[in-house]
Write an enzyme that holds these catalytic residues in place. Structure first.
Site, PDB file in Angstrom:
ATOM      1  N   CYS A  29       0.847  -1.229  -0.133  1.00 10.68           N
ATOM      2  CA  CYS A  29       0.009  -0.090   0.062  1.00 10.68           C
ATOM      3  C   CYS A  29       0.971   1.155   0.093  1.00 10.68           C
ATOM      4  O   CYS A  29       1.476   1.534  -1.128  1.00 10.68           O
ATOM      5  CB  CYS A  29      -0.924  -0.146   1.142  1.00 10.68           C
ATOM      6  SG  CYS A  29      -2.381   1.103   0.909  1.00 10.68           S
ATOM      7  N   HIS A  30       0.917   2.217   1.194  1.00 11.05           N
ATOM      8  CA  HIS A  30       1.561   3.262   1.117  1.00 11.05           C
ATOM      9  C   HIS A  30       3.210   2.845   1.644  1.00 11.05           C
ATOM     10  O   HIS A  30       3.875   3.864   1.651  1.00 11.05           O
ATOM     11  CB  HIS A  30       1.109   4.469   2.024  1.00 11.05           C
ATOM     12  CG  HIS A  30      -0.210   5.022   1.421  1.00 11.05           C
ATOM     13  ND1 HIS A  30      -1.367   4.373   1.286  1.00 11.05           N
ATOM     14  CD2 HIS A  30      -0.043   6.234   0.588  1.00 11.05           C
ATOM     15  CE1 HIS A  30      -2.109   5.173   0.666  1.00 11.05           C
ATOM     16  NE2 HIS A  30      -1.538   6.203   0.446  1.00 11.05           N
TER      17      HIS A  30
END
Length: 177
Positions: free
Chosen positions: A107-108
């Site tokens: 994800c991030h």
């Protein structure tokens, strides 16, 4: 093989921490959770709602990277953005890459790869909003559930979102075996 999961104490996406952690434990892989402090880690669901708390085993500053084979970087916008400001987290990513070990980020989480200046020459995926950041850091960004890249002498495993956690967790466990 041993695994290290790194995070801040607030803002990590709940499932991106607890699901790979559970998969590693279920597979019998020794795993350590390191955070900025030894205070409880407050996870979030969807970057806003409080989730489970997780107790870290140690601080980022106390980690000896020589004792681990796989580094796992969960996401969560707040977590990932804050984690890349911790010199100890940046140094861990650099050491794992330099030592030819596996780094897994979802994800991030790949923001930390850009900050650590190890994304160049790699092919990776992430939450879509990081595509430009990863390209600017020298990576090739792809929109895939799981991307495994062996370039530059170390293995990078990346996934996009919590929807990809089954593939991500399976790959992390395989890397740690």
């Amino acid at each position: 093989m041993t695994a290290l999961v790194i995070t801040t104490n607030y803002g990590v996406e709940q499932d991106e921490l607890v699901k790979p952690l559970a998969a590693l434990k279920e597979a019998g892989v020794p795993v350590t959770v390191a955070a900025a402090s030894t205070d409880a880690i407050q996870t979030l669901v969807g970057d806003k709602d409080p989730g489970e708390t997780v107790t870290p085993n140690m601080t980022l500053a106390d980690v000896d990277p020589a004792g681990y084979d796989v580094l796992v970087i969960p996401g969560g916008t707040i977590n990932a953005d804050t984690l890349r400001t911790h010199d100890e987290a940046v140094a861990l990513v650099q050491t794992f890459a330099k030592d030819g070990k596996t780094v897994a980020a979802i994800c991030h989480g790949p923001w930390l790869l850009a900050e650590a200046d190890v994304a160049g020459g790699k092919t990776a995926t992430s939450y879509p909003s990081l595509a430009t950041d990863l390209r600017n850091a020298g990576a090739t960004w792809v929109d895939e559930e799981l991307k495994r890249c062996e370039a530059n002498g170390w293995t990078l495993l990346t996934s996009r979102t919590p929807d990809d956690l089954d593939a991500f967790s399976t790959a992390v466990v395989e890397a740690a075996r």
